[in-house]
Design a protein around this motif. Structure first.
Motif, short mmCIF file in Angstrom:
data_model
loop_
_atom_site.label_atom_id
_atom_site.label_comp_id
_atom_site.label_asym_id
_atom_site.label_seq_id
_atom_site.Cartn_x
_atom_site.Cartn_y
_atom_site.Cartn_z
N PHE A 12 0.84 -1.19 0.00
CA PHE A 12 0.00 0.00 0.00
C PHE A 12 0.88 1.24 0.00
O PHE A 12 2.01 1.23 0.46
CB PHE A 12 -0.98 0.01 1.19
N ASN A 13 0.35 2.31 -0.56
CA ASN A 13 1.03 3.60 -0.53
C ASN A 13 0.02 4.72 -0.79
O ASN A 13 -1.07 4.48 -1.29
CB ASN A 13 2.16 3.67 -1.56
N GLN A 14 0.40 5.91 -0.43
CA GLN A 14 -0.44 7.07 -0.68
C GLN A 14 0.07 7.78 -1.93
O GLN A 14 1.28 7.93 -2.12
CB GLN A 14 -0.43 8.04 0.51
N THR A 15 -0.84 8.21 -2.78
CA THR A 15 -0.47 8.88 -4.01
C THR A 15 -0.26 10.37 -3.76
O THR A 15 -0.59 10.91 -2.69
CB THR A 15 -1.56 8.71 -5.08
N LEU A 16 0.24 11.06 -4.77
CA LEU A 16 0.41 12.51 -4.68
C LEU A 16 -0.93 13.21 -4.49
O LEU A 16 -0.98 14.33 -3.96
CB LEU A 16 1.12 13.04 -5.92
N GLY B 58 -3.30 12.03 -2.64
CA GLY B 58 -3.79 11.73 -1.30
C GLY B 58 -4.57 10.45 -1.16
O GLY B 58 -5.03 10.10 -0.06
N GLU B 59 -4.77 9.71 -2.25
CA GLU B 59 -5.49 8.44 -2.18
C GLU B 59 -4.56 7.36 -1.62
O GLU B 59 -3.35 7.43 -1.75
CB GLU B 59 -5.95 8.00 -3.57
N LEU B 60 -5.16 6.36 -1.00
CA LEU B 60 -4.43 5.14 -0.65
C LEU B 60 -4.70 4.12 -1.74
O LEU B 60 -5.86 3.88 -2.09
CB LEU B 60 -4.89 4.58 0.69
N VAL B 61 -3.65 3.52 -2.30
CA VAL B 61 -3.81 2.40 -3.21
C VAL B 61 -3.23 1.18 -2.51
O VAL B 61 -2.21 1.26 -1.83
CB VAL B 61 -3.12 2.64 -4.58
N ALA B 62 -3.91 0.05 -2.64
CA ALA B 62 -3.51 -1.13 -1.88
C ALA B 62 -3.93 -2.39 -2.62
O ALA B 62 -4.87 -2.39 -3.41
CB ALA B 62 -4.12 -1.11 -0.48
N GLY B 63 -3.23 -3.47 -2.34
CA GLY B 63 -3.58 -4.76 -2.89
C GLY B 63 -3.03 -5.88 -2.04
O GLY B 63 -2.07 -5.67 -1.27
N CYS B 64 -3.62 -7.04 -2.14
CA CYS B 64 -3.18 -8.21 -1.39
C CYS B 64 -3.49 -9.45 -2.22
O CYS B 64 -4.62 -9.63 -2.67
CB CYS B 64 -3.89 -8.27 -0.04
N LEU B 65 -2.51 -10.28 -2.44
CA LEU B 65 -2.67 -11.40 -3.36
C LEU B 65 -3.51 -12.51 -2.78
O LEU B 65 -3.45 -12.80 -1.58
CB LEU B 65 -1.30 -11.96 -3.75
N ALA B 66 -4.28 -13.13 -3.65
CA ALA B 66 -5.01 -14.34 -3.28
C ALA B 66 -4.02 -15.48 -3.12
O ALA B 66 -3.07 -15.59 -3.91
CB ALA B 66 -6.03 -14.68 -4.36
N PRO B 67 -4.19 -16.33 -2.12
CA PRO B 67 -3.23 -17.41 -1.90
C PRO B 67 -3.11 -18.37 -3.07
O PRO B 67 -2.04 -18.92 -3.31
CB PRO B 67 -3.80 -18.13 -0.66
N ALA B 68 -4.18 -18.61 -3.82
CA ALA B 68 -4.13 -19.59 -4.91
C ALA B 68 -4.98 -19.08 -6.08
O ALA B 68 -6.03 -19.64 -6.38
CB ALA B 68 -4.62 -20.95 -4.43
N GLU B 69 -4.51 -18.06 -6.73
CA GLU B 69 -5.22 -17.49 -7.87
C GLU B 69 -5.14 -18.44 -9.06
O GLU B 69 -4.06 -18.93 -9.40
CB GLU B 69 -4.61 -16.14 -8.25
N GLU B 70 -6.27 -18.69 -9.69
CA GLU B 70 -6.28 -19.54 -10.89
C GLU B 70 -5.61 -18.79 -12.04
O GLU B 70 -5.90 -17.61 -12.26
CB GLU B 70 -7.71 -19.89 -11.28
N PRO B 71 -4.70 -19.42 -12.78
CA PRO B 71 -4.07 -18.74 -13.91
C PRO B 71 -5.07 -18.46 -15.03
O PRO B 71 -6.08 -19.15 -15.18
CB PRO B 71 -3.00 -19.73 -14.36
N GLY B 72 -4.78 -17.41 -15.79
CA GLY B 72 -5.63 -17.03 -16.91
C GLY B 72 -5.92 -15.55 -16.88
O GLY B 72 -5.76 -14.88 -15.86
N VAL B 73 -6.32 -15.02 -18.03
CA VAL B 73 -6.67 -13.60 -18.12
C VAL B 73 -8.05 -13.39 -17.50
O VAL B 73 -9.04 -13.91 -17.98
CB VAL B 73 -6.65 -13.11 -19.58
N ASN B 74 -8.07 -12.64 -16.41
CA ASN B 74 -9.32 -12.35 -15.69
C ASN B 74 -9.21 -10.93 -15.16
O ASN B 74 -8.37 -10.65 -14.30
CB ASN B 74 -9.50 -13.36 -14.55
N LEU B 75 -10.03 -10.04 -15.65
CA LEU B 75 -9.98 -8.63 -15.25
C LEU B 75 -11.14 -8.25 -14.34
O LEU B 75 -11.48 -7.07 -14.22
CB LEU B 75 -9.96 -7.73 -16.50
#
Length: 392
Positions: free
Chosen positions: A250-254, A256-273
């Protein structure tokens, strides 16, 4: 029918930078083909972290040069890319991580960087946003940077227009044309493009596109999701990443927003948006366990993109030996925005002179020949670098 010297498939940062660098070297007819709009893939679905700190010496050398390239882009392209040395905290939660990072620190210092490996108390002092959360064992700190992805993409797109590069958006490539063992161009829904060089800069779609040329590569797309909160007054500067108990950041942008992410333990491979409620909950729980003071922030949007992963965590860059004229520029393993501009510069130089720049030696596009069934180990960040993939 359209004729070009070079047809670049993929209008993200790597494809656009390669086109601009080739034009600067005198290539006259350059065509960039993008199935949606320029930047629609990973290049507009990331947070623009420009981190020189890497786990291996080979990747660190390239990342250091890539960061320097980013720092110079505003002058090169004539547009402010919002390059900002916010700082970077690689926060550690296990003693084993501290031991590993001692060696990484020494390796990075041997390359001219000045990272600091600090203990628990100093980590809390320098990263007060962590106050009240699970206490870290330490952190590896460095003055790494962030850019705004939209600003960088705009700069490259404007440069491409000035240089006469043709951008064909909403144009999906459906076939790679061949004459024997040589590339002859590509076919789109709108017709044929004849070109002696076809570059695969398709990011998370690169494995599928290579298959259309009857070239197999072990690249694996994996979904990664992010969220953005409302903008508030500054409360942190250094961007934070952690890999225990699972990967997150996570980090704060110029703005002032917070952007964050956390990976799924077992993400299925493939293009998924698809952005999911499950990811929102997982990210919120994980980040708040580290930094509970962020709990009052309201999430305003989410998105998902894909990492283009390779078994050894290194890109594929350069000509394919068994199909003359087919060139790889992909497999950046979540570092595409960092590496793209330098890959574009070095690959353009290689295609122009016929000599591979030394920094690209370890990224040979043919290194998986005969081992295309290797799979990506993605569940543990550190193990991925040690394993280098396994047979499928």
């Amino acid at each position: 029918m359209i004729r070009a010297d070079v047809a670049i498939v993929g209008g993200g940062i790597t494809g656009l930078s390669l086109a601009v660098e080739l034009a600067r070297l005198g290539k006259r007819e350059i065509l960039v083909l993008e199935r949606r709009f320029t930047g629609a893939g990973g290049s507009s679905r990331n947070v623009g972290r420009i981190r020189a700190m890497q786990l291996t010496e080979e990747l660190a050398r390239f990342a250091i040069a890539a960061q320097a390239k980013h720092e110079a882009l505003a002058d090169e392209l004539g547009v402010n890319t919002l390059f900002w040395r916010a700082g970077y905290g690689w926060v550690l939660y296990e003693e084993a991580e501290m031991a590993r990072m001692a060696g990484v620190r020494d390796m990075l210092r041997s390359l001219g960087l000045k990272p600091e490996l600090i203990g628990s108390a100093e980590t809390m002092r320098r990263l007060p946003v962590l106050e009240g959360g699970k206490r870290p064992t330490g952190a590896l700190m460095h003055s790494d940077a962030i850019v705004h992805h939209d600003a960088v993409l705009y700069a490259y797109r404007a440069a491409a227009r000035r240089l006469g590069i043709r951008l064909m958006e909403e144009t999906e490539v459906v076939e790679v044309l061949r004459q024997g063992d040589e590339v002859a161009g590509v076919r789109t829904a709108a017709g044929e493009v004849r070109a002696g060089l076809v570059v695969n800069a398709a990011g998370g779609w690169s494995g599928n596109f290579s298959a259309r040329a009857d070239v197999r590569i072990p690249n694996t797309p994996l979904r990664r999701e992010a969220l953005v909160t409302e903008a508030v007054q500054p409360f942190m500067q250094a961007a934070i990443t952690f890999y225990r108990p699972q990967e997150g950041w996570f980090n704060q942008t110029l703005r002032g927003e917070l952007v964050a992410g956390c990976l799924a333990p077992a993400e299925e491979p493939g293009v998924n948006l698809s952005a999911t409620a499950r990811s929102l909950g997982r990210t919120a729980r994980t980040i708040l366990a580290k930094a509970p003071r962020l709990g009052h922030l309201r999430v305003v949007r989410q998105w998902a993109g894909v990492y283009d992963m390779t078994p050894d965590r290194k890109p594929l860059v350069g000509p394919v030996a068994r199909l003359k004229g087919f060139v790889q520029a992909n497999g950046c393993n979540g570092r595409g925005f960092l590496l793209g501009p330098l890959i574009g510069e070095l690959l353009a130089r290689w295609l122009n002179s016929g000599e591979r720049p030394a920094l690209l030696d370890g990224f040979d596009a043919n290194r998986f020949e005969g081992r295309e069934d290797m799979t990506v180990e993605a569940e543990d960040y550190y193990a991925g670098y040690a394993a280098g993939g396994k047979r499928g």
